[in-house]
Scaffold this motif. Sequence first.
Motif, PDB file in Angstrom:
ATOM      1  N   LEU A  80       0.849  -1.196   0.000  1.00  0.00           N
ATOM      2  CA  LEU A  80       0.000   0.000   0.000  1.00  0.00           C
ATOM      3  C   LEU A  80       0.879   1.237   0.000  1.00  0.00           C
ATOM      4  O   LEU A  80       1.979   1.239   0.573  1.00  0.00           O
ATOM      5  N   SER A  81       0.371   2.302  -0.595  1.00  0.00           N
ATOM      6  CA  SER A  81       1.058   3.585  -0.554  1.00  0.00           C
ATOM      7  C   SER A  81       0.925   4.188   0.831  1.00  0.00           C
ATOM      8  O   SER A  81      -0.165   4.182   1.418  1.00  0.00           O
TER       9      SER A  81
ATOM     10  N   TYR B  51      -8.546  -7.520   1.997  1.00  0.00           N
ATOM     11  CA  TYR B  51      -8.087  -7.480   0.614  1.00  0.00           C
ATOM     12  C   TYR B  51      -7.098  -8.619   0.322  1.00  0.00           C
ATOM     13  O   TYR B  51      -5.979  -8.622   0.843  1.00  0.00           O
ATOM     14  N   PRO B  52      -7.486  -9.563  -0.521  1.00  0.00           N
ATOM     15  CA  PRO B  52      -6.566 -10.633  -0.915  1.00  0.00           C
ATOM     16  C   PRO B  52      -5.303 -10.101  -1.595  1.00  0.00           C
ATOM     17  O   PRO B  52      -4.259 -10.762  -1.575  1.00  0.00           O
ATOM     18  N   GLU B  53      -5.405  -8.905  -2.175  1.00  0.00           N
ATOM     19  CA  GLU B  53      -4.245  -8.326  -2.874  1.00  0.00           C
ATOM     20  C   GLU B  53      -3.198  -7.769  -1.905  1.00  0.00           C
ATOM     21  O   GLU B  53      -2.069  -7.478  -2.317  1.00  0.00           O
ATOM     22  N   PHE B  54      -3.566  -7.604  -0.648  1.00  0.00           N
ATOM     23  CA  PHE B  54      -2.619  -7.083   0.340  1.00  0.00           C
ATOM     24  C   PHE B  54      -1.393  -7.997   0.401  1.00  0.00           C
ATOM     25  O   PHE B  54      -1.499  -9.227   0.414  1.00  0.00           O
ATOM     26  N   ALA B  55      -0.194  -7.379   0.449  1.00  0.00           N
ATOM     27  CA  ALA B  55       1.040  -8.164   0.534  1.00  0.00           C
ATOM     28  C   ALA B  55       2.092  -7.377   1.299  1.00  0.00           C
ATOM     29  O   ALA B  55       2.056  -6.145   1.358  1.00  0.00           O
ATOM     30  N   TRP B  56       3.020  -8.125   1.891  1.00  0.00           N
ATOM     31  CA  TRP B  56       4.162  -7.514   2.555  1.00  0.00           C
ATOM     32  C   TRP B  56       5.256  -7.239   1.529  1.00  0.00           C
ATOM     33  O   TRP B  56       5.557  -8.097   0.690  1.00  0.00           O
TER      34      TRP B  56
ATOM     35  N   THR C 191       3.926 -12.230  11.271  1.00  0.00           N
ATOM     36  CA  THR C 191       3.376 -13.582  11.361  1.00  0.00           C
ATOM     37  C   THR C 191       2.082 -13.603  12.164  1.00  0.00           C
ATOM     38  O   THR C 191       1.167 -14.381  11.843  1.00  0.00           O
ATOM     39  N   GLN C 192       1.969 -12.755  13.181  1.00  0.00           N
ATOM     40  CA  GLN C 192       0.709 -12.683  13.917  1.00  0.00           C
ATOM     41  C   GLN C 192      -0.438 -12.243  13.011  1.00  0.00           C
ATOM     42  O   GLN C 192      -1.524 -12.832  13.019  1.00  0.00           O
ATOM     43  N   ILE C 193      -0.212 -11.186  12.241  1.00  0.00           N
ATOM     44  CA  ILE C 193      -1.264 -10.674  11.365  1.00  0.00           C
ATOM     45  C   ILE C 193      -1.596 -11.692  10.281  1.00  0.00           C
ATOM     46  O   ILE C 193      -2.768 -11.907   9.944  1.00  0.00           O
ATOM     47  N   ASP C 194      -0.574 -12.352   9.740  1.00  0.00           N
ATOM     48  CA  ASP C 194      -0.830 -13.406   8.744  1.00  0.00           C
ATOM     49  C   ASP C 194      -1.675 -14.533   9.329  1.00  0.00           C
ATOM     50  O   ASP C 194      -2.465 -15.163   8.614  1.00  0.00           O
ATOM     51  N   ASP C 195      -1.507 -14.786  10.620  1.00  0.00           N
ATOM     52  CA  ASP C 195      -2.251 -15.871  11.273  1.00  0.00           C
ATOM     53  C   ASP C 195      -3.625 -15.426  11.776  1.00  0.00           C
ATOM     54  O   ASP C 195      -4.334 -16.209  12.434  1.00  0.00           O
ATOM     55  N   GLY C 196      -4.018 -14.174  11.506  1.00  0.00           N
ATOM     56  CA  GLY C 196      -5.349 -13.713  11.868  1.00  0.00           C
ATOM     57  C   GLY C 196      -5.475 -13.118  13.255  1.00  0.00           C
ATOM     58  O   GLY C 196      -6.595 -12.991  13.771  1.00  0.00           O
ATOM     59  N   ALA C 197      -4.354 -12.718  13.866  1.00  0.00           N
ATOM     60  CA  ALA C 197      -4.399 -12.133  15.208  1.00  0.00           C
ATOM     61  C   ALA C 197      -5.156 -10.807  15.187  1.00  0.00           C
ATOM     62  O   ALA C 197      -5.150 -10.074  14.188  1.00  0.00           O
ATOM     63  N   SER C 198      -5.782 -10.483  16.307  1.00  0.00           N
ATOM     64  CA  SER C 198      -6.454  -9.193  16.464  1.00  0.00           C
ATOM     65  C   SER C 198      -5.446  -8.128  16.870  1.00  0.00           C
ATOM     66  O   SER C 198      -4.309  -8.431  17.269  1.00  0.00           O
ATOM     67  N   GLY C 199      -5.863  -6.877  16.804  1.00  0.00           N
ATOM     68  CA  GLY C 199      -5.015  -5.794  17.288  1.00  0.00           C
ATOM     69  C   GLY C 199      -4.663  -5.962  18.759  1.00  0.00           C
ATOM     70  O   GLY C 199      -3.530  -5.671  19.181  1.00  0.00           O
TER      71      GLY C 199
END
Length: 441
Positions: free
Chosen positions: A296-297, A379-384, A408-416
């Motif tokens: 993302l910009s 968004y499936p298009e989101f990428a690191w 890795t937490q965010i990739d695994d679906g962790a909450s804020g």
Amino acid sequence: MSTDVPRFDRRRLLGAAAAGAAAAPLLAGPADATAARTAAAPAPLGRGRAVTTGADRAADDGWSTLAGVRVGVITNPTGVLRNLRNIVDEMHESGEVEIAGVFGPEHGFRGTAQAGGSEGTFIDERTGLTVYDAYGADVAKMTEMFTTADVETVVFDIQDVGSRFYTYIWTMWTAMQAAVATDKRFVVLDRPNPVGGTARGPMMTAAYTSGVGAREIVQQHGMSVGELARFFDGEFLEEHAGGRLTHLDVVEVSGWRRKTLYADTGLDFVMPSPNMPTSDTALAYPGTCMFEGTNLSEGRGTTKPFELIGAPFVDHRWAARLEEADLPGVTFREAYFNPSVNKFAGEVCGGVQVTIQDRDRFDPVRTGVEMLVAAKALYPEFAWRQDSWDTARPFWIDKLTGSTRMRTQIDDGASGDDVEAAWRDELATFDATRRKYLIYR
């Protein structure tokens, strides 16, 4: 080399009383923080209060703390006095300071370079002084430059913005190591931390140190550069430079307290870099700069960098989801923008405008985490972002956040909440450690 704590000059400035506070010591050393807090008279809180920078205090004293030595000055366009003139120009014209050389950080001494760039080494047209390129210099190169210039005292005066990944503090760190190697006195002309004195976010780990986080501090460090210099000297120099500084002096800010944000200092905000136009940009930066580590910009190439965030694949759902999160002190407006440079230059991006409604309640790091969590989920298009030049540590977000953990937490679906809980203990430990190096109440 001796590492004894030096004796410090205790001269007081008449001008500090006029600024609304009793005159504090001009120079603060590693043992002076408690005395400084005791000596400083209370100043009224509130907007428009008078704050005097370390540079102005030194200038008001006729630059006497720098008299009789060859001075190397590390600064940029933010190194200004209350008249908004650069300290190098003022020192040079005063005839009171012998400037051996000027050392330019990222963006350069005169500030003409974009992110990741510098001005090189050149002769400054205005002063005739040699300006050395200090951006990206390692300790050996910095040592060589100090030796070439025949520097006796190193002066650091740059407005930091309070985030670990802003590179000026790491230029200072490198210069401090070079000062140990060459036994130079190190002087910081201190300035307020524009985002205040609260520490936030995850800790850098040794495995992920880089130019955007060279040592183990948290993401929003909550210290002035003078306090950081004291922290670096006490916590890191012995291990990484073989000893501490024999002379570390901090010319303190008068009239500033830890909870005072830049908008309340009465000081003019000079852009520290091309994409840091306002003090509100600085407030958002410790959180939204994490979008540099994504596809993302982060708003570069717009008039609201780090406040406009988005991409061509982002739609209205992101703003709606973030508004539902009801984060303190901030709102999210659905926004569309067309960056002129950097990511998606010339393309229309959907996204959000981050608007800080209550500066005192706003938590930039937690806000940035919630934005990442929501974007990843929507968004499936989101990428690191991945960097081919560092195959061992390819993800830029890991260098920004200090480890692989947040990604890795965010990739695994962790909450804020889960992400924030993971750094809570290390933040508390850092906060306790830094307290003995703090100068301001």
